[in-house]
Write an enzyme that holds these catalytic residues in place. Structure first.
Site, PDB file in Angstrom:
ATOM      1  N   ASP A   9      79.307 -13.240 -23.563  1.00 26.14           N
ATOM      2  CA  ASP A   9      79.709 -13.048 -24.950  1.00 26.14           C
ATOM      3  C   ASP A   9      80.124 -11.583 -25.126  1.00 26.14           C
ATOM      4  OD1 ASP A   9      79.914 -13.575 -27.778  1.00 26.14           O
ATOM      5  OD2 ASP A   9      77.967 -12.609 -28.018  1.00 26.14           O
ATOM      6  N   LEU A  10      80.827 -11.280 -26.200  1.00 23.60           N
ATOM      7  CA  LEU A  10      81.300  -9.908 -26.436  1.00 23.60           C
ATOM      8  C   LEU A  10      80.497  -9.202 -27.520  1.00 23.60           C
ATOM      9  CD1 LEU A  10      83.449  -7.733 -25.778  1.00 23.60           C
ATOM     10  CD2 LEU A  10      84.863  -8.749 -27.583  1.00 23.60           C
TER      11      LEU A  10
END
Length: 229
Positions: A9-10
């Site tokens: 995920d970012l």
């Protein structure tokens, strides 16, 4: 068993991107004439697909959401995307994933253009096998759809996707990965709360703990090979 590929995920996992997102949300809601919640409430917007938040948290109808999205995107691409900082330790983990030759995909509900620009800004994009995010029209924004697309792209490149793992900070990451049969390591330094970690196969309190969860088996296998030789 060593993970055959990793999905990251970012927002809330690699980057503390909340400042830029919150400022852009405040600008957007003011521009469209909607009440502006406090920062704690706006923090709930960070991570989930933004069109869901326009609907569920701001009460906008589809047409209003489309207008709000256009306002948000212009402002965010102008300066909001770069109002972010790396979580200490995450660049080293990304570089080590690349060094160990473990295929890596981004898996974010943020559209791919700003996600790619942000990774390039921090000189991390080159370490990713593929960068997967929401589609430009937001038809692919649910985390389950993003994870599915990441696996498809990796598979097309000949990557072994038999033992993947997702790393994220919100319940959307865990549920979206689970919908594709992928386990998730939850991280505590992001924007999630303890109740959101239900369903994760492991919990990393720090990037150092995440490093151990990702590489302990790899290191053990390397040591065994060294002894055998």
């Amino acid at each position: 068993m060593t993970y055959s590929c990793i999905l990251l995920d970012l927002d809330g996992t690699i980057l503390d991107s909340a400042p830029g997102i919150i400022k852009t949300l405040e600008f957007t809601l003011e521009r469209i004439g909607r009440p502006i919640p406090g920062p704690a409430e706006l923090l709930k917007w960070v991570g989930p697909p933004i069109m869901d938040s326009f609907r569920d948290l701001a009460g906008l109808n589809p047409a209003e959401s489309e207008h709000a999205l256009a306002v948000y995107r212009e402002k965010y691409l102008d300066d909001g995307a770069y109002d972010a900082t790396l979580f200490p330790g995450m660049p080293s983990i990304i570089r080590d994933i690349h060094r160990h030759e473990i295929p890596l995909s981004l898996a974010t509900s943020k559209p791919e253009l700003p996600a790619t620009l942000m990774l390039e800004h921090f000189d991390l994009a080159r370490h990713f096998t593929v960068i997967t995010g929401a589609s430009e029209d937001e038809t692919r924004s649910a985390k389950a759809d993003v994870v599915a697309e990441a696996l498809i792209r990796l598979d097309r490149l000949g990557v072994d996707i038999s033992n993947p793992v997702m790393v994220g900070d919100r319940e959307h990451d865990i549920a979206g990965a689970a919908a594709n049969g992928v386990p998730t390591i939850a991280v505590e330094w992001g924007y999630g709360s303890p109740v959101e970690y239900v369903g994760a196969v492991a919990l990393a309190n720090t990037p150092a703990e995440l490093w151990m969860l990702l590489f302990a088996q790899e290191i053990e296998e390397e040591e065994e090979r060294a002894v055998a030789n």
